[in-house]
Scaffold this motif. Structure first.
Motif, PDB file in Angstrom:
ATOM      1  N   LEU A 326      16.382   1.804  20.348  1.00 23.85           N
ATOM      2  CA  LEU A 326      14.904   1.853  19.834  1.00 23.85           C
ATOM      3  C   LEU A 326      14.979   3.032  18.809  1.00 23.85           C
ATOM      4  O   LEU A 326      14.394   3.151  17.756  1.00 23.85           O
ATOM      5  CB  LEU A 326      13.996   2.239  21.039  1.00 23.85           C
ATOM      6  N   THR A 327      15.611   3.965  19.180  1.00 24.38           N
ATOM      7  CA  THR A 327      15.803   5.355  18.376  1.00 24.38           C
ATOM      8  C   THR A 327      16.574   4.982  17.062  1.00 24.38           C
ATOM      9  O   THR A 327      15.952   5.193  16.019  1.00 24.38           O
ATOM     10  CB  THR A 327      16.493   6.312  18.854  1.00 24.38           C
ATOM     11  N   GLN A 328      17.687   4.040  17.181  1.00 27.35           N
ATOM     12  CA  GLN A 328      18.575   3.693  15.880  1.00 27.35           C
ATOM     13  C   GLN A 328      17.556   2.675  15.082  1.00 27.35           C
ATOM     14  O   GLN A 328      17.408   3.007  13.914  1.00 27.35           O
ATOM     15  CB  GLN A 328      19.649   2.908  16.485  1.00 27.35           C
ATOM     16  N   PHE A 329      17.134   1.818  15.450  1.00 28.04           N
ATOM     17  CA  PHE A 329      16.280   0.651  14.756  1.00 28.04           C
ATOM     18  C   PHE A 329      14.981   1.215  14.258  1.00 28.04           C
ATOM     19  O   PHE A 329      14.595   0.992  13.205  1.00 28.04           O
ATOM     20  CB  PHE A 329      16.312  -0.621  15.442  1.00 28.04           C
ATOM     21  N   ALA A 330      14.421   2.148  15.048  1.00 28.97           N
ATOM     22  CA  ALA A 330      13.083   2.777  14.524  1.00 28.97           C
ATOM     23  C   ALA A 330      13.484   3.578  13.389  1.00 28.97           C
ATOM     24  O   ALA A 330      12.599   3.514  12.176  1.00 28.97           O
ATOM     25  CB  ALA A 330      12.377   3.399  15.703  1.00 28.97           C
ATOM     26  N   GLY A 331      14.576   4.303  13.353  1.00 29.54           N
ATOM     27  CA  GLY A 331      14.995   5.083  12.445  1.00 29.54           C
ATOM     28  C   GLY A 331      15.319   4.314  10.865  1.00 29.54           C
ATOM     29  O   GLY A 331      14.883   4.588   9.861  1.00 29.54           O
ATOM     30  N   GLU A 332      16.033   3.252  11.197  1.00 24.46           N
ATOM     31  CA  GLU A 332      16.237   2.407  10.062  1.00 24.46           C
ATOM     32  C   GLU A 332      15.018   1.654   9.337  1.00 24.46           C
ATOM     33  O   GLU A 332      15.015   1.524   8.312  1.00 24.46           O
ATOM     34  CB  GLU A 332      17.291   1.256  10.411  1.00 24.46           C
ATOM     35  N   GLU A 333      14.038   1.332  10.393  1.00 23.84           N
ATOM     36  CA  GLU A 333      12.732   0.720   9.630  1.00 23.84           C
ATOM     37  C   GLU A 333      11.739   1.498   9.488  1.00 23.84           C
ATOM     38  O   GLU A 333      10.757   0.932   9.004  1.00 23.84           O
ATOM     39  CB  GLU A 333      12.555  -0.523  11.018  1.00 23.84           C
ATOM     40  N   GLY A 334      12.051   2.878   9.662  1.00 18.81           N
ATOM     41  CA  GLY A 334      10.803   3.837   9.467  1.00 18.81           C
ATOM     42  C   GLY A 334       9.707   3.702  10.333  1.00 18.81           C
ATOM     43  O   GLY A 334       8.486   3.966  10.055  1.00 18.81           O
ATOM     44  N   LYS A 335      10.055   3.436  11.390  1.00 18.25           N
ATOM     45  CA  LYS A 335       8.818   3.072  12.630  1.00 18.25           C
ATOM     46  C   LYS A 335       8.889   4.231  13.549  1.00 18.25           C
ATOM     47  O   LYS A 335       9.844   5.079  13.601  1.00 18.25           O
ATOM     48  CB  LYS A 335       8.972   1.741  13.350  1.00 18.25           C
ATOM     49  N   ALA A 336       7.600   4.643  14.086  1.00 17.22           N
ATOM     50  CA  ALA A 336       7.488   5.676  14.927  1.00 17.22           C
ATOM     51  C   ALA A 336       7.286   5.286  16.468  1.00 17.22           C
ATOM     52  O   ALA A 336       6.185   5.423  17.135  1.00 17.22           O
ATOM     53  CB  ALA A 336       6.018   6.599  14.459  1.00 17.22           C
ATOM     54  N   PHE A 337       8.416   4.903  16.921  1.00 20.77           N
ATOM     55  CA  PHE A 337       8.422   4.496  18.243  1.00 20.77           C
ATOM     56  C   PHE A 337       9.049   5.739  19.174  1.00 20.77           C
ATOM     57  O   PHE A 337       9.968   6.477  18.689  1.00 20.77           O
ATOM     58  CB  PHE A 337       9.235   3.399  18.508  1.00 20.77           C
ATOM     59  N   GLU A 338       8.455   5.856  20.199  1.00 15.82           N
ATOM     60  CA  GLU A 338       8.559   6.948  21.135  1.00 15.82           C
ATOM     61  C   GLU A 338       9.530   6.648  22.610  1.00 15.82           C
ATOM     62  O   GLU A 338      10.049   7.506  22.917  1.00 15.82           O
ATOM     63  CB  GLU A 338       7.544   7.932  21.439  1.00 15.82           C
ATOM     64  N   GLY A 339       9.197   5.625  22.928  1.00 10.92           N
ATOM     65  CA  GLY A 339       9.655   4.948  24.172  1.00 10.92           C
ATOM     66  C   GLY A 339       9.054   3.705  24.430  1.00 10.92           C
ATOM     67  O   GLY A 339       8.411   3.168  23.960  1.00 10.92           O
ATOM     68  N   PHE A 340       9.291   3.371  26.101  1.00 12.07           N
ATOM     69  CA  PHE A 340       8.769   2.312  26.678  1.00 12.07           C
ATOM     70  C   PHE A 340       7.623   2.434  27.509  1.00 12.07           C
ATOM     71  O   PHE A 340       7.813   3.425  28.300  1.00 12.07           O
ATOM     72  CB  PHE A 340      10.003   1.384  27.137  1.00 12.07           C
ATOM     73  N   SER A 341       6.713   1.485  27.942  1.00  6.96           N
ATOM     74  CA  SER A 341       5.843   1.889  28.905  1.00  6.96           C
ATOM     75  C   SER A 341       6.631   1.309  30.334  1.00  6.96           C
ATOM     76  O   SER A 341       7.556   0.950  30.121  1.00  6.96           O
ATOM     77  CB  SER A 341       4.673   0.917  28.590  1.00  6.96           C
ATOM     78  N   VAL A 342       5.931   1.576  31.255  1.00  5.57           N
ATOM     79  CA  VAL A 342       6.443   1.335  32.699  1.00  5.57           C
ATOM     80  C   VAL A 342       6.680  -0.225  32.585  1.00  5.57           C
ATOM     81  O   VAL A 342       7.570  -0.658  33.223  1.00  5.57           O
ATOM     82  CB  VAL A 342       5.614   1.648  33.919  1.00  5.57           C
ATOM     83  N   GLU A 343       5.685  -1.002  32.023  1.00  5.49           N
ATOM     84  CA  GLU A 343       5.760  -2.526  32.411  1.00  5.49           C
ATOM     85  C   GLU A 343       7.054  -3.133  31.584  1.00  5.49           C
ATOM     86  O   GLU A 343       7.776  -4.013  31.931  1.00  5.49           O
ATOM     87  CB  GLU A 343       4.332  -3.128  31.766  1.00  5.49           C
ATOM     88  N   ALA A 344       6.920  -2.365  30.397  1.00  5.70           N
ATOM     89  CA  ALA A 344       8.058  -2.747  29.378  1.00  5.70           C
ATOM     90  C   ALA A 344       9.619  -2.411  30.266  1.00  5.70           C
ATOM     91  O   ALA A 344      10.513  -3.287  29.927  1.00  5.70           O
ATOM     92  CB  ALA A 344       7.991  -2.191  27.950  1.00  5.70           C
ATOM     93  N   GLU A 345       9.680  -1.415  30.532  1.00  8.24           N
ATOM     94  CA  GLU A 345      10.791  -0.804  31.408  1.00  8.24           C
ATOM     95  C   GLU A 345      11.245  -2.129  32.517  1.00  8.24           C
ATOM     96  O   GLU A 345      12.382  -2.612  32.690  1.00  8.24           O
ATOM     97  CB  GLU A 345      10.861   0.454  31.873  1.00  8.24           C
ATOM     98  N   PHE A 375       4.672   3.217  21.526  1.00  7.36           N
ATOM     99  CA  PHE A 375       5.262   2.851  22.743  1.00  7.36           C
ATOM    100  C   PHE A 375       5.423   1.296  22.773  1.00  7.36           C
ATOM    101  O   PHE A 375       4.670   0.724  22.279  1.00  7.36           O
ATOM    102  CB  PHE A 375       4.673   3.231  24.147  1.00  7.36           C
ATOM    103  N   VAL A 376       6.607   0.902  23.287  1.00  2.00           N
ATOM    104  CA  VAL A 376       6.938  -0.667  23.451  1.00  2.00           C
ATOM    105  C   VAL A 376       6.201  -0.805  24.663  1.00  2.00           C
ATOM    106  O   VAL A 376       6.300  -0.442  26.058  1.00  2.00           O
ATOM    107  CB  VAL A 376       8.468  -0.727  23.508  1.00  2.00           C
ATOM    108  N   GLU A 377       5.380  -1.873  24.459  1.00  2.00           N
ATOM    109  CA  GLU A 377       4.765  -2.603  25.612  1.00  2.00           C
ATOM    110  C   GLU A 377       5.333  -3.825  26.150  1.00  2.00           C
ATOM    111  O   GLU A 377       6.012  -4.661  25.185  1.00  2.00           O
ATOM    112  CB  GLU A 377       3.228  -2.995  25.211  1.00  2.00           C
TER     113      GLU A 377
END
Length: 490
Positions: A326-345, A375-377
């Motif tokens: 998530l950190t790698q691809f968010a950096g490549e795509e210029g997206k502001a992702f911080e983490g995953f929700s409990v349901e996504a995990e 956050f990733v849902e």
């Protein structure tokens, strides 16, 4: 190894010191939390006996500072308060054990010795994990026990020149493993040449391995070195080795035995110095038994075997990998992702990952490209919806006596969702490990079996819970084996 007694009551501290000294333990004494932290920062302390009621600060504040600064000590809390809430708070803050005043000498000495043994074991484990956490990961992400074993194998085999045979399902990282072996070896400054035997047409594979001369076949317009010659001095990685035809297997065996390369269309031999690392996603012995792989070639190659675990057996590595990608691809795509929700995990952990790490990469890249943060849902994991998730088998929680009505299996998590946690009662005087297990398993039960929710509730890492469950499963299995042996002898 020294024991630091943090106790403002001098008579009690003196008693503790005498009792531990009679047991052969070396002790020091301070009266305040400030003095304790100053002494701990200097090092040389293995175990802390910590009173919670100190004149300058709470013992819980000392625990918090030890945890925040990651001071390498094991803490045993000594307090006059015997409430279960205090035990839970101390455990969450990082305490190893919890004893209540007045403390019997035998209990004090036994608990302190156990804490010393635990600290020694922790130091050993950290030494074992150091290589895995550093350069030897070489592109791998994950700290589970199966992967730690792989890192140690890489460290061991890299010093040898013997052939390495890597097995594992598609997408588990066999080429990453091969390259890690090369980069950790004395051949690291020489070429690493990978060759996928399944991706090259059968009539060209011999030329790709051994090379050809001009005019050897239609399209051979010039002399060309093969992978074996290009890897001279370094490592030749033959991926999907079981895809080679039997005739070419014989030529590969001759190359391994002689160390010489003969180009297609040439009678000349060239001596090369190459280490062979090969891999397959098939069962190599099964291929031998079926007559599709030469037995003599198998034993020539299968000198140092390494088996890569599938992602579904790597526990909390699933979340580590997901966060890494998530950190790698968010950096490549210029997206502001911080983490995953409990349901996504939970969705990530419950999926069977038949495509292993490669499937994980594609899944995370897909959601990053198609969605926005932070956050990733769970509904963003669309690539998982086409395949039914396979839930992990969770060990049944140990029976814990409830102070209220027992929660029915179908109602697990309902009380938590409504904000009403069920109360439990435990018996003090038992080992801390048993107390810890009862509390953790009761929380897992209340969270409906969700380890991510449990980890957030207890404020610990999900990987910690996975490792504890692995240890408990082994202990239960050993206990059952012992009971079986006892019944047999009877």
């Amino acid at each position: 190894m020294k024991v630091l007694i943090v106790e403002d009551a001098l008579p009690l501290a003196t008693v503790y010191g005498h009792q531990l000294s009679r047991a052969g333990l070396d002790t020091l004494h301070v009266e305040t939390g400030t003095e304790a932290l100053e002494r701990l920062r200097k090092g040389g302390i293995s175990v802390v006996l910590l009173d919670l009621q100190l004149p300058d600060m709470s013992g819980m504040d000392v625990l918090a500072a030890i945890r925040e600064e990651q001071l390498p000590v094991t803490v045993v809390v000594v307090t006059s308060s015997g409430s279960i809430k205090t035990a839970v708070d101390a455990m969450q803050a990082g305490a190893y054990d919890f004893i209540v005043k007045p403390v019997a000498e035998e209990r004090l000495v036994t608990t302190t010795r156990n804490a010393l043994e635990r600290e020694t074991l922790t130091e050993v484990v950290e030494e074992v994990r150091k290589p895995a956490a550093g350069k030897l990961q070489h592109g791998f992400v994950g700290s589970s026990l199966p992967m730690t074993a792989v890192y140690k194998m890489i460290e061991s085999v890299s010093r040898s020149n013997a052939s390495v045979f890597i097995t594992g399902e598609s997408g588990t990282g066999k080429e990453v493993c091969a390259e890690a072996i090369h980069r950790s070896s004395p051949r690291a400054k020489k070429p690493f040449v990978p060759l996928n035997c399944a991706a090259i047409p059968k009539d060209l594979i011999e030329s790709e391995i051994f090379g050809h001369i001009k005019g050897a076949f239609t399209g051979a317009t010039s002399d060309r070195d093969g992978a074996a010659a290009r890897a001279d001095g370094g490592t030749l990685f033959l991926d999907e080795i079981c895809e080679l035809e039997l005739g070419l297997q014989a030529k590969l065996l001759r190359f391994l035995q002689s160390g010489t390369v003969q180009k297609v269309g040439s009678d000349a031999l060239k001596k090369v110095d190459v280490r062979i690392v090969c891999a397959t996603n098939r069962d190599p012995l099964g291929e031998v038994e079926a007559g599709r792989f030469r037995e003599d070639l198998f034993y020539r190659l299968h000198v140092l075997p390494i088996g890569l675990p599938p992602l579904r057996s790597r526990g909390a590595d699933v979340l580590e990998l997901a966060k890494h990608f998530l950190t790698q691809f968010a950096g490549e795509e210029g997206k502001a992702f911080e983490g995953f929700s409990v349901e996504a995990e939970e969705a990530l952990l419950s999926h069977s990952w038949p495509g292993n790490v490669r499937e994980m990469q594609n899944t995370i890249r897909n959601l990053v490209v198609l969605n926005e943060g932070p956050f990733v849902e769970a509904d963003m994991l669309t690539t998982l919806q086409g395949r039914a998730p396979v839930p992990r088998t969770q060990a049944e929680a140990a029976p814990v006596q409830s102070a209220a009505a027992q929660i029915a299996p179908g109602e697990r998590g309902t009380a938590v969702a409504a904000g009403a946690w069920p109360a439990i009662t435990v018996t003090l005087g038992q080992p801390f490990e048993q107390l810890e297990r009862q509390i953790i398993e009761a929380t897992i039960d209340a969270c409906g079996g969700s380890l991510p929710k449990t980890a957030r509730t207890l404020q610990v890492s999900p990987s910690t819970l996975y490792r504890k469950k692995e240890i408990w499963a082994e202990q239960d299995e050993d206990a059952m084996s012992g009971d079986d042996l006892a019944s047999e002898s009877a």
